[in-house]
Motif scaffolding. Sequence first.
Motif, PDB file in Angstrom:
ATOM      1  N   TYR A  19       8.932  -5.256  -0.005  1.00  0.00           N
ATOM      2  CA  TYR A  19       8.754  -5.294  -1.460  1.00  0.00           C
ATOM      3  C   TYR A  19       7.429  -5.966  -1.823  1.00  0.00           C
ATOM      4  CZ  TYR A  19       9.614  -6.339  -6.365  1.00  0.00           C
ATOM      5  OH  TYR A  19       9.503  -6.431  -7.723  1.00  0.00           O
ATOM      6  N   GLY A  20       7.099  -7.041  -1.136  1.00  0.00           N
ATOM      7  CA  GLY A  20       5.827  -7.724  -1.401  1.00  0.00           C
ATOM      8  C   GLY A  20       4.633  -6.843  -1.077  1.00  0.00           C
ATOM      9  N   TYR A  22       4.603  -3.561  -0.997  1.00  0.00           N
ATOM     10  CA  TYR A  22       4.585  -2.484  -1.987  1.00  0.00           C
ATOM     11  C   TYR A  22       3.932  -2.956  -3.285  1.00  0.00           C
ATOM     12  CZ  TYR A  22       6.332   0.754  -5.508  1.00  0.00           C
ATOM     13  OH  TYR A  22       6.417   1.635  -6.565  1.00  0.00           O
ATOM     14  N   GLY A  23       4.307  -4.145  -3.738  1.00  0.00           N
ATOM     15  CA  GLY A  23       3.707  -4.681  -4.957  1.00  0.00           C
ATOM     16  C   GLY A  23       2.241  -5.004  -4.799  1.00  0.00           C
ATOM     17  N   LEU A  24       1.867  -5.520  -3.633  1.00  0.00           N
ATOM     18  CA  LEU A  24       0.469  -5.878  -3.390  1.00  0.00           C
ATOM     19  C   LEU A  24      -0.413  -4.642  -3.326  1.00  0.00           C
ATOM     20  CD1 LEU A  24      -1.638  -8.074  -2.615  1.00  0.00           C
ATOM     21  CD2 LEU A  24      -1.055  -7.577  -0.243  1.00  0.00           C
ATOM     22  N   GLY A  26       0.253  -1.669  -4.387  1.00  0.00           N
ATOM     23  CA  GLY A  26       0.338  -0.830  -5.578  1.00  0.00           C
ATOM     24  C   GLY A  26      -0.256  -1.472  -6.815  1.00  0.00           C
ATOM     25  N   ASP A  27      -0.876  -2.633  -6.664  1.00  0.00           N
ATOM     26  CA  ASP A  27      -1.461  -3.344  -7.800  1.00  0.00           C
ATOM     27  C   ASP A  27      -2.667  -2.571  -8.331  1.00  0.00           C
ATOM     28  OD1 ASP A  27      -2.512  -5.124  -9.619  1.00  0.00           O
ATOM     29  OD2 ASP A  27      -2.425  -6.843  -8.287  1.00  0.00           O
TER      30      ASP A  27
END
Length: 151
Positions: A19-20, A22-24, A26-27
């Motif tokens: 999840y981290g 993906y968030g990083l 996809g920023d």
Amino acid sequence: MTAAVRGLLLAAGLALIGYGLYGLLGDPYLTDPVDVLVWGFGGLVLHDGLWVPLLCLLGAFLVRGPVLRGWLVVAAAVTAVGLPAVLRAGDDGGNPSVLPLPYLRNWLLVLAATAGLALLVALVGRWRRRDPAAGYRDRRVRRRAPRGDRS
């Protein structure tokens, strides 16, 4: 700890890492995600290839007590995180809100507080090992014989 609990914790940890990432990656503010991965890999190599072995060698050869060794690990981690701000103090580029705190003082206060806590832990440990009937002589821990050697 049972195998089921370990497996559950491993799955939860891997899910959080995914999840981290993906968030990083996809920023929308990141223009080149490959640079972030190179930076992360470089930090991993620096940490596991230089920092941890250096601390382990210093701890093994210079420090005998577990409390002092633990405090040195804490002090090294606090220094690794806080040293960039300490070294950049006063270099705000005309914007006083960039580095608004007295970082050198705060870093020294954190080191002093953790050293005081380590000293307290060491003193409590020494006090608990003391045998009141024998003065200041340490009590020895009696170990049980292995099961096969018992009569």
